[in-house]
Design a protein around this motif. Sequence first.
Motif, PDB file in Angstrom:
ATOM      1  N   PHE A  60      16.162   8.192   0.213  1.00  0.00           N
ATOM      2  CA  PHE A  60      15.642   8.624  -1.081  1.00  0.00           C
ATOM      3  C   PHE A  60      14.306   9.343  -0.966  1.00  0.00           C
ATOM      4  CE2 PHE A  60      13.353   7.543  -5.076  1.00  0.00           C
ATOM      5  CZ  PHE A  60      14.171   8.226  -5.953  1.00  0.00           C
ATOM      6  N   TRP A  73       0.847  -1.201   0.000  1.00  0.00           N
ATOM      7  CA  TRP A  73       0.000   0.000   0.000  1.00  0.00           C
ATOM      8  C   TRP A  73       0.884   1.252   0.000  1.00  0.00           C
ATOM      9  CZ3 TRP A  73      -5.159   0.791  -0.546  1.00  0.00           C
ATOM     10  CH2 TRP A  73      -5.651   2.068  -0.216  1.00  0.00           C
ATOM     11  N   ALA A  74       2.026   1.154   0.670  1.00  0.00           N
ATOM     12  CA  ALA A  74       2.917   2.309   0.806  1.00  0.00           C
ATOM     13  C   ALA A  74       3.830   2.487  -0.402  1.00  0.00           C
ATOM     14  CB  ALA A  74       3.766   2.160   2.076  1.00  0.00           C
ATOM     15  N   TRP A 115       5.550   3.351  -3.833  1.00  0.00           N
ATOM     16  CA  TRP A 115       5.299   4.405  -4.812  1.00  0.00           C
ATOM     17  C   TRP A 115       6.352   4.440  -5.922  1.00  0.00           C
ATOM     18  CZ3 TRP A 115       8.775   8.384  -5.673  1.00  0.00           C
ATOM     19  CH2 TRP A 115       9.824   8.480  -4.739  1.00  0.00           C
ATOM     20  N   PHE A 116       7.623   4.213  -5.578  1.00  0.00           N
ATOM     21  CA  PHE A 116       8.674   4.424  -6.564  1.00  0.00           C
ATOM     22  C   PHE A 116       8.592   3.444  -7.745  1.00  0.00           C
ATOM     23  CE2 PHE A 116      13.316   4.357  -7.754  1.00  0.00           C
ATOM     24  CZ  PHE A 116      13.257   5.536  -8.465  1.00  0.00           C
ATOM     25  N   THR A 140       2.889   3.618   8.113  1.00  0.00           N
ATOM     26  CA  THR A 140       2.264   4.713   7.368  1.00  0.00           C
ATOM     27  C   THR A 140       3.037   4.885   6.061  1.00  0.00           C
ATOM     28  OG1 THR A 140       1.587   5.856   9.377  1.00  0.00           O
ATOM     29  CG2 THR A 140       1.832   7.202   7.400  1.00  0.00           C
ATOM     30  N   PRO A 141       2.356   4.998   4.927  1.00  0.00           N
ATOM     31  CA  PRO A 141       3.099   5.211   3.681  1.00  0.00           C
ATOM     32  C   PRO A 141       4.101   6.358   3.858  1.00  0.00           C
ATOM     33  CG  PRO A 141       0.792   4.850   3.213  1.00  0.00           C
ATOM     34  CD  PRO A 141       0.909   4.901   4.702  1.00  0.00           C
ATOM     35  N   ASP A 142       5.378   6.051   3.634  1.00  0.00           N
ATOM     36  CA  ASP A 142       6.423   7.038   3.945  1.00  0.00           C
ATOM     37  C   ASP A 142       6.206   8.352   3.191  1.00  0.00           C
ATOM     38  OD1 ASP A 142       6.980   5.791   1.553  1.00  0.00           O
ATOM     39  OD2 ASP A 142       9.089   5.387   1.990  1.00  0.00           O
ATOM     40  N   LEU A 143       5.727   8.224   1.964  1.00  0.00           N
ATOM     41  CA  LEU A 143       5.544   9.427   1.166  1.00  0.00           C
ATOM     42  C   LEU A 143       4.519  10.373   1.802  1.00  0.00           C
ATOM     43  CD1 LEU A 143       6.110   9.201  -2.467  1.00  0.00           C
ATOM     44  CD2 LEU A 143       4.293  10.718  -1.812  1.00  0.00           C
ATOM     45  N   LEU A 147       5.722   4.502  -9.917  1.00  0.00           N
ATOM     46  CA  LEU A 147       6.035   5.690 -10.713  1.00  0.00           C
ATOM     47  C   LEU A 147       6.913   5.327 -11.898  1.00  0.00           C
ATOM     48  CD1 LEU A 147       6.057   8.855 -10.930  1.00  0.00           C
ATOM     49  CD2 LEU A 147       8.192   8.771  -9.645  1.00  0.00           C
ATOM     50  N   VAL A 148       7.916   4.467 -11.650  1.00  0.00           N
ATOM     51  CA  VAL A 148       8.887   4.154 -12.700  1.00  0.00           C
ATOM     52  C   VAL A 148       8.269   3.265 -13.781  1.00  0.00           C
ATOM     53  CG1 VAL A 148      11.036   2.895 -13.150  1.00  0.00           C
ATOM     54  CG2 VAL A 148      10.923   4.497 -11.247  1.00  0.00           C
ATOM     55  N   PRO A 196      -0.355   7.081  -3.203  1.00  0.00           N
ATOM     56  CA  PRO A 196       0.895   7.782  -2.877  1.00  0.00           C
ATOM     57  C   PRO A 196       1.528   8.461  -4.091  1.00  0.00           C
ATOM     58  CG  PRO A 196       0.905   5.569  -1.942  1.00  0.00           C
ATOM     59  CD  PRO A 196      -0.304   5.659  -2.815  1.00  0.00           C
ATOM     60  N   LEU A 250      -0.208  11.565  -4.800  1.00  0.00           N
ATOM     61  CA  LEU A 250       0.194  12.575  -3.811  1.00  0.00           C
ATOM     62  C   LEU A 250       1.508  13.237  -4.227  1.00  0.00           C
ATOM     63  CD1 LEU A 250      -0.145  13.929  -1.038  1.00  0.00           C
ATOM     64  CD2 LEU A 250       0.943  11.935  -0.015  1.00  0.00           C
ATOM     65  N   LEU A 251       2.444  12.420  -4.676  1.00  0.00           N
ATOM     66  CA  LEU A 251       3.726  12.960  -5.133  1.00  0.00           C
ATOM     67  C   LEU A 251       3.512  13.876  -6.337  1.00  0.00           C
ATOM     68  CD1 LEU A 251       6.874  12.840  -4.981  1.00  0.00           C
ATOM     69  CD2 LEU A 251       6.726  11.114  -6.770  1.00  0.00           C
ATOM     70  N   ILE A 272      10.475  14.062  -1.596  1.00  0.00           N
ATOM     71  CA  ILE A 272       9.257  14.772  -1.237  1.00  0.00           C
ATOM     72  C   ILE A 272       9.544  16.064  -0.463  1.00  0.00           C
ATOM     73  CG2 ILE A 272       8.750  13.564   0.945  1.00  0.00           C
ATOM     74  CD1 ILE A 272       6.018  13.917  -1.485  1.00  0.00           C
TER      75      ILE A 272
END
Lengths: 278, 297
Positions: free
Chosen positions: B236, A209-210, A212-213, B122-125, A216-217, A228, A231-232, B241
């Motif tokens: 990273f 769930w967390a 993101w990278f 918690t989602p780090d972002l 995105l890639v 996420p 959000l970015l 962010i």
Amino acid sequence: MIHRPLWLRVIAYAIAILVSLFYLYPYWWMLLGAFRPAEAVLTDPLRLWPERLDFSVFRDIATVGGVSIWRYLANSVWITGASTILSVGITALGAYALTRRPDLLAFKALRSGFLLTMMYPYMLLVIPVYIVMFKIGLLGTYAGIILFLALGPIQFFLFEQFFRSIPGEVIEAAIIDGASEWQVLRLVVMPVAMPVVATVTIITFLLNWAQWFPILVISRSPDTYTLPVALLNMTGELGVNFQGIMALAAITTIPATLVFLLAQRRVMQGMADGAVKG
Amino acid sequence: MSSMTPPVSANRVWVFYAFALPFAALTIIFGLWPIVLSFSVSLTKSATALRAEPIYVGLENYLSVLSDPIFRASLISTLIYTLASVVANVLFALGYAMLLHSTLIGPGRTIFKVAMFLPVVTPDLAGYAVWRWLYDQSFGAVNAFLDLVGLPAFGGIASPDTAMIAILIAELWHHTGFFVLIFLANLAICDRSLEEAAEIDGANRWQRKLYVVLPQMRPSLVINTVYAVIQFLKTFTVVVIITKGGPNGATNFVSYYAYRLFDQGRYGEAMAMASILFVIVAAVALVAYRIGDRRPS
């Protein structure tokens, strides 16, 4: 219980409460930021209770980067759900095979190869994964994202640890009774594996769930972004929409928080076990 | 397996290969292949990296990376940040775990533990997005709070002098729950009778903690330190962010710099940086495990 002076206990509790507030305050501040108009936050950033609930932000974040918020939510649920189920199934079977028959040709090499992969700095692994996805034609697809997220160290260690703990005699007895390997797995191993399957499922859900990278890639457009990543994207494009960012951060955070709070004992135990092993 | 193992038919072997097949496929395609690729791309000319027949340039990318002053500065700030973060996280987590484990804390221990662990899941972002705004000069709660209690303002992410501290605190918030968890697991299996024996021998509370409890904490200290070093060397998300490498390159850590080059299509140099960082990470992990193993426990 040994008796310690009261003043010392008061100090200990004061420290623990202050530290806990440090960890919890950002959540409260995020929620306030989502429901208070930005101008109100500007005049009084420390207010602990909203002057009124302002829901206008949900109009602002109805679409982010040209894509509906519902799509991001659906992507999050689909990508996290599918990759979690795949991860649990594939890792359980793999760890089971590797634990039952470590003597088989190439199984040792497979285990070492997996461990090497897990040691490689994750962020730097993701970059060449872009090239891999490009080469096998999975760039920009859900399949590419889900398959990549299906591999993780903690899942493997937890399953390996569990399968090693099953006494060999139990399995041998079933085999002597004429059970096939498939029956051994289904009738002997799976019933006792349910708790570890539950633990790994919840932890994988939280971890993915967390993510993101990689998303995105591997993505080619916001159509496959999760919350996420949206959000970015939003922090990039609308740098100053404070209220919108807080609201999107809250939407991203709340599901994970709820899952964790419902299963906190299991999650913390599992993360500790998985880490100690790795 | 015991001698009771019945004769193994070929069928019984193949079924295990079948079980392991999907796992092996994922490991190879999304693990080993990218690692091999990252190394081979680091040896090619960036513009040709994605072509079927890339042009190989030997160690040229490595040389250009190593002679790049921005990379050197980036490496140095990464190492400084890692050192500071590891020390801050491990010491704080150790102290806090010992406090939570002590007889001073009775009821509420689980709540304190959960409060600290929540940021880990918690989602780090999302967490860092909140921190980015907590530090904000006009919206942020941090400076408003400092102002309220009469302390000088904190430059936060706006100033090169404090940006590193600002993201160190945000990362501390995200990670310490995990370190505390590992320390608590270790404390739970420490032998209390040793501590009692030392007490009978006249050791005071601090001596007991230092000479009796701490040596028993070696396994968790090794795990946490190695984990923290690896974690912070590849810092990273927080940079992406919160600071985007700034201000003035103060937080332009290697992972982030490599990613920026990748984003500009400079694949060869990006992958050369990745390989350099991997060697550092692997070396540090190896040395740390060695040190952890050698001393008697």
